[in-house]
Design an enzyme around this catalytic site. Sequence first.
Site, PDB file in Angstrom:
ATOM      1  N   ASP A 196       2.054  19.327  -2.938  1.00  0.00           N
ATOM      2  CA  ASP A 196       3.067  18.633  -2.238  1.00  0.00           C
ATOM      3  C   ASP A 196       3.146  17.239  -2.443  1.00  0.00           C
ATOM      4  O   ASP A 196       4.514  16.793  -2.191  1.00  0.00           O
ATOM      5  CB  ASP A 196       2.984  18.862  -0.770  1.00  0.00           C
ATOM      6  CG  ASP A 196       1.876  18.304   0.155  1.00  0.00           C
ATOM      7  OD1 ASP A 196       0.787  17.660  -0.765  1.00  0.00           O
ATOM      8  OD2 ASP A 196       2.092  18.238   1.201  1.00  0.00           O
ATOM      9  N   ASN A 225      -9.432  21.216  -5.522  1.00  0.00           N
ATOM     10  CA  ASN A 225      -8.788  21.345  -4.333  1.00  0.00           C
ATOM     11  C   ASN A 225      -7.894  22.738  -4.258  1.00  0.00           C
ATOM     12  O   ASN A 225      -7.106  22.962  -4.892  1.00  0.00           O
ATOM     13  CB  ASN A 225      -7.725  20.216  -3.951  1.00  0.00           C
ATOM     14  CG  ASN A 225      -7.176  20.492  -2.581  1.00  0.00           C
ATOM     15  OD1 ASN A 225      -7.983  20.231  -1.494  1.00  0.00           O
ATOM     16  ND2 ASN A 225      -5.919  20.846  -2.531  1.00  0.00           N
ATOM     17  N   GLU A 226      -8.453  23.608  -3.249  1.00  0.00           N
ATOM     18  CA  GLU A 226      -7.850  24.741  -2.843  1.00  0.00           C
ATOM     19  C   GLU A 226      -7.494  25.767  -3.949  1.00  0.00           C
ATOM     20  O   GLU A 226      -6.182  26.175  -4.308  1.00  0.00           O
ATOM     21  CB  GLU A 226      -6.424  24.399  -2.136  1.00  0.00           C
ATOM     22  CG  GLU A 226      -6.764  23.925  -1.017  1.00  0.00           C
ATOM     23  CD  GLU A 226      -5.410  23.392   0.055  1.00  0.00           C
ATOM     24  OE1 GLU A 226      -4.323  23.561  -0.557  1.00  0.00           O
ATOM     25  OE2 GLU A 226      -5.608  22.978   1.135  1.00  0.00           O
ATOM     26  N   ASN A 243     -10.201  23.685   4.275  1.00  0.00           N
ATOM     27  CA  ASN A 243      -9.089  23.139   4.709  1.00  0.00           C
ATOM     28  C   ASN A 243      -8.596  24.241   5.537  1.00  0.00           C
ATOM     29  O   ASN A 243      -8.110  25.469   4.933  1.00  0.00           O
ATOM     30  CB  ASN A 243      -8.094  23.079   3.354  1.00  0.00           C
ATOM     31  CG  ASN A 243      -8.746  21.586   2.525  1.00  0.00           C
ATOM     32  OD1 ASN A 243      -9.540  21.106   2.920  1.00  0.00           O
ATOM     33  ND2 ASN A 243      -7.895  21.634   1.389  1.00  0.00           N
ATOM     34  N   TYR A 249      -5.549  25.498   8.749  1.00  0.00           N
ATOM     35  CA  TYR A 249      -4.519  24.959   9.595  1.00  0.00           C
ATOM     36  C   TYR A 249      -4.019  26.076  10.776  1.00  0.00           C
ATOM     37  O   TYR A 249      -2.914  26.284  10.675  1.00  0.00           O
ATOM     38  CB  TYR A 249      -3.113  24.740   8.586  1.00  0.00           C
ATOM     39  CG  TYR A 249      -3.371  23.598   7.890  1.00  0.00           C
ATOM     40  CD1 TYR A 249      -2.929  22.263   8.221  1.00  0.00           C
ATOM     41  CD2 TYR A 249      -3.995  23.652   6.463  1.00  0.00           C
ATOM     42  CE1 TYR A 249      -3.116  21.030   7.486  1.00  0.00           C
ATOM     43  CE2 TYR A 249      -4.218  22.276   5.640  1.00  0.00           C
ATOM     44  CZ  TYR A 249      -3.856  21.265   6.329  1.00  0.00           C
ATOM     45  OH  TYR A 249      -4.152  19.948   5.529  1.00  0.00           O
ATOM     46  N   TYR A 289       0.189  25.950   9.965  1.00  0.00           N
ATOM     47  CA  TYR A 289       0.784  27.039   8.958  1.00  0.00           C
ATOM     48  C   TYR A 289       0.484  28.403   9.782  1.00  0.00           C
ATOM     49  O   TYR A 289      -0.310  28.315  10.640  1.00  0.00           O
ATOM     50  CB  TYR A 289       0.170  26.884   7.773  1.00  0.00           C
ATOM     51  CG  TYR A 289       0.720  25.754   6.853  1.00  0.00           C
ATOM     52  CD1 TYR A 289       1.937  25.274   6.731  1.00  0.00           C
ATOM     53  CD2 TYR A 289      -0.350  24.602   6.456  1.00  0.00           C
ATOM     54  CE1 TYR A 289       2.282  24.408   5.919  1.00  0.00           C
ATOM     55  CE2 TYR A 289       0.190  23.333   5.940  1.00  0.00           C
ATOM     56  CZ  TYR A 289       1.412  23.429   5.783  1.00  0.00           C
ATOM     57  OH  TYR A 289       1.870  22.144   4.995  1.00  0.00           O
ATOM     58  N   GLU A 329      -9.611  19.404   5.590  1.00  0.00           N
ATOM     59  CA  GLU A 329      -8.327  19.077   6.170  1.00  0.00           C
ATOM     60  C   GLU A 329      -7.997  20.016   7.292  1.00  0.00           C
ATOM     61  O   GLU A 329      -8.341  21.150   7.401  1.00  0.00           O
ATOM     62  CB  GLU A 329      -7.200  19.937   5.242  1.00  0.00           C
ATOM     63  CG  GLU A 329      -7.155  18.870   3.851  1.00  0.00           C
ATOM     64  CD  GLU A 329      -6.026  19.369   2.973  1.00  0.00           C
ATOM     65  OE1 GLU A 329      -4.998  20.055   3.256  1.00  0.00           O
ATOM     66  OE2 GLU A 329      -6.055  19.352   1.500  1.00  0.00           O
ATOM     67  N   TRP A 365      -6.358  15.804   7.816  1.00  0.00           N
ATOM     68  CA  TRP A 365      -5.264  15.453   6.888  1.00  0.00           C
ATOM     69  C   TRP A 365      -4.189  14.906   7.735  1.00  0.00           C
ATOM     70  O   TRP A 365      -3.626  15.430   8.468  1.00  0.00           O
ATOM     71  CB  TRP A 365      -4.854  16.868   6.477  1.00  0.00           C
ATOM     72  CG  TRP A 365      -3.996  16.688   5.138  1.00  0.00           C
ATOM     73  CD1 TRP A 365      -2.745  17.099   5.089  1.00  0.00           C
ATOM     74  CD2 TRP A 365      -4.485  16.184   3.802  1.00  0.00           C
ATOM     75  NE1 TRP A 365      -2.461  16.737   3.771  1.00  0.00           N
ATOM     76  CE2 TRP A 365      -3.192  16.159   3.064  1.00  0.00           C
ATOM     77  CE3 TRP A 365      -5.587  15.774   3.437  1.00  0.00           C
ATOM     78  CZ2 TRP A 365      -3.344  16.177   1.639  1.00  0.00           C
ATOM     79  CZ3 TRP A 365      -5.640  15.153   2.113  1.00  0.00           C
ATOM     80  CH2 TRP A 365      -4.542  15.482   1.364  1.00  0.00           C
ATOM     81  N   LYS A 407       1.552  14.597   8.274  1.00  0.00           N
ATOM     82  CA  LYS A 407       0.351  14.975   9.209  1.00  0.00           C
ATOM     83  C   LYS A 407      -0.649  13.606   9.315  1.00  0.00           C
ATOM     84  O   LYS A 407      -1.646  13.687   9.810  1.00  0.00           O
ATOM     85  CB  LYS A 407      -0.415  15.804   8.247  1.00  0.00           C
ATOM     86  CG  LYS A 407       0.255  17.213   8.300  1.00  0.00           C
ATOM     87  CD  LYS A 407      -0.404  18.511   7.908  1.00  0.00           C
ATOM     88  CE  LYS A 407       0.241  20.036   7.563  1.00  0.00           C
ATOM     89  NZ  LYS A 407       1.291  19.717   6.711  1.00  0.00           N
TER      90      LYS A 407
HETATM   91  C1  E9O Z   1      -3.326  20.397   0.406  1.00  0.00           C
HETATM   92  C2  E9O Z   1      -2.821  19.349   0.730  1.00  0.00           C
HETATM   93  O1  E9O Z   1      -2.500  18.505  -0.347  1.00  0.00           O
HETATM   94  N1  E9O Z   1      -3.415  21.292   1.650  1.00  0.00           N
HETATM   95  C3  E9O Z   1      -2.340  21.541   2.280  1.00  0.00           C
HETATM   96  C4  E9O Z   1      -1.699  20.218   2.667  1.00  0.00           C
HETATM   97  C5  E9O Z   1      -0.257  20.561   3.568  1.00  0.00           C
HETATM   98  O2  E9O Z   1      -0.042  19.624   4.442  1.00  0.00           O
HETATM   99  C6  E9O Z   1      -1.262  19.444   1.409  1.00  0.00           C
HETATM  100  O3  E9O Z   1      -0.678  18.193   1.794  1.00  0.00           O
HETATM  101  O4  E9O Z   1       0.584  21.219   3.243  1.00  0.00           O
HETATM  102  C7  E9O Z   1      -2.178  22.743   3.185  1.00  0.00           C
HETATM  103  C8  E9O Z   1      -2.298  24.050   2.706  1.00  0.00           C
HETATM  104  C9  E9O Z   1      -1.897  24.851   3.466  1.00  0.00           C
HETATM  105  C10 E9O Z   1      -1.723  26.381   2.973  1.00  0.00           C
HETATM  106  C11 E9O Z   1      -0.897  27.175   3.746  1.00  0.00           C
HETATM  107  C12 E9O Z   1      -0.617  28.492   3.256  1.00  0.00           C
HETATM  108  C13 E9O Z   1       0.114  29.627   4.447  1.00  0.00           C
HETATM  109  C14 E9O Z   1      -1.076  30.322   4.696  1.00  0.00           C
HETATM  110  C15 E9O Z   1      -0.511  31.761   5.389  1.00  0.00           C
END
Ligand code: E9O
Length: 601
Positions: free
Chosen positions: A164, A411-412, A466, A468, A472, A506, A551, A570
């Site tokens: 992102d 990362n991820e 990480n 959320y 998310y 995160e 994060w 964030k």
């Molecule tokens: C990487 C980071 O660079 N992790 C992301 C961060 C974000 O805020 C981004 O800034 O988006 C989060 C990854 C979340 C993945 C969500 C997928 C949905 C799952 C159902």
Amino acid sequence: KGLLYPVTNKFRQDQKLDGLWDFKFDPSAEGEKKGWTTGFGDPIKMPVPASFNDFFTDKDSREYTGDFWYAKKFFVPDYMKDKMIELRFGAATHRATVYVNGQEIRSHEGGFLPFTADITTAIKLGEENIVTLKMNNELHRDALPAGDTAILKNGKKMSKPFFDFYNYSGLNRSVHLMAIPKENIYDYSTTYDVSENQATVHYDVKATAGSNFMVSLADEDGQIVATSEGQSGDLVVENPTLWQVRDAYLYTIKFELVENGQTVDEYSDEIGLRTIEVKGHQILVNHKSVYLRGFGRHEDSIYAGRAFDLNVERRDMNLMKWIGANSFRSSHYPYDEQVYKFADREGILIIDEVPAVGFKMAAASFLGGLNQSFFDGDWVDELYKKHIDQVKDMIQRDKNHPSVLAWSLCNEPDTSTDSAVPYFTKLFNDSKELDPEKRPRTFTLNEDDTFEASKCLQFPDLYLLNRYPGWYHKWGYEISDGEAGLRAELDEWKNSDIDKPIVFSEYGADTEPGLHKLPSIMWSEEYQIELLDMFDRVFDSYDFVRGEQPWNLADFQTVEGNMRVNGNKKGIFTRDRQPKAAAFFLKKRWTSLPLDYKADK
Ligand code: E9O
């Protein structure tokens, strides 16, 4: 050879070529044909270091994707005639070919790590010279960071990152002109043994010729506390002052290269006496347990984008100290070397991350990616070469910093398919011997890669998660459901026979500063605090959670999208580095948790 940071001393001269450079877009890739390797007409005057993007007031220039050129004249005085002359680029995002006086010197790929160009035979002494760079900022699946370059219907090229953060491009870090002895010291490394009243520095130094070295170690008062001779050896310090977390002490190590009884080169650097280990659930510094608190960060600020800015860094360090942080992750790329020097001085630990980000098509789907396994793609072999190359450069560059705690190799990534296993087997094997200190190696796992789903849990020495929930939609938007989901997952880790620390690298919620709402709603400052509070409750109930890095330190610029209102919000601080309400919440917790919180008693 080597990536030692430039210095000026009796034998070496370092001069920054920062300032205004000539700049030009080259959308048809015809610069060479038109003779731009020796300079070009109608240039835009562009600051260095800076990302070019946000200076522009028109969208096409800001979003420009493709080839572009930089040029600058510089002078090499006659008295440098016996030296090797090099240019060192801190970061050329993402790839560059260097020309001096029209002569092609070298190319480099990877926009977040330094490279040098030996220009000794290309320059004219006592005269003006010109350096030009042909650069390119396209994203590809076989390059780091990963993404696509799309051609829009109107023919415009546009980068489509699988991550992102905004694809800020240009000469994002300083350019150095260096004059160093032809026979020179080009690398060194150290490892440590420490006990109550003695520390030993095992050193190893490399030079292009000769093998006679004088080595000394001085304390902060400049007193020599140990000396040695030879290409490798030990420096023994009685009653040392150790480098401690948030209580740093730096010694100066000095190497002299001696030929026929004469010193011909010298290199000094600041080092910290300390050990790092992961043992069971514990992260140990100097054999004592430390509990991490801090942030994922970005090199990101207004006007100059991804450029390293000493002013922003000073502010960020002060914010981290104010809030009680003791660590950060250099998400999602190695930062400017001055960041590590700062952290060495302030006693802040760094999880150092290579720019391997976007290695997951599914997670990129909300950014326009595809639903398939990333590691099944035909780009993977080429990608791997670049990946391991950049791991090598990162470790080479950063291995001597006491602040560096661990290496994050990705990362991820998509680790929940079988095809990820051979990739990471190779990555972890090939990187095993690179760090003389053998620091822990890891990667972050996002919520697709749960304890259940991931097939790569055997690789990391410590886990970076990480997660959320409450933002998310994995476990629903409700904080309460999120908490239940998080606890259910952590229970699985707990009931497994895995005995390694978990650091939450995160978690968080986008928060519009100034938006207040009672009761809370998503995006309000109250919601961000409630979410963090839920995480803290969970962290406190699992012994193996040994660190928390929400994060992000600050709001940052992203690609445009329907989930982004002028960037990722964030941040615990705003993009101009002022606190949201959550900053005061975290400060209270972090300044009261002991450094050795949860230590095995
Ligand atoms: C990487 C980071 O660079 N992790 C992301 C961060 C974000 O805020 C981004 O800034 O988006 C989060 C990854 C979340 C993945 C969500 C997928 C949905 C799952 C159902």
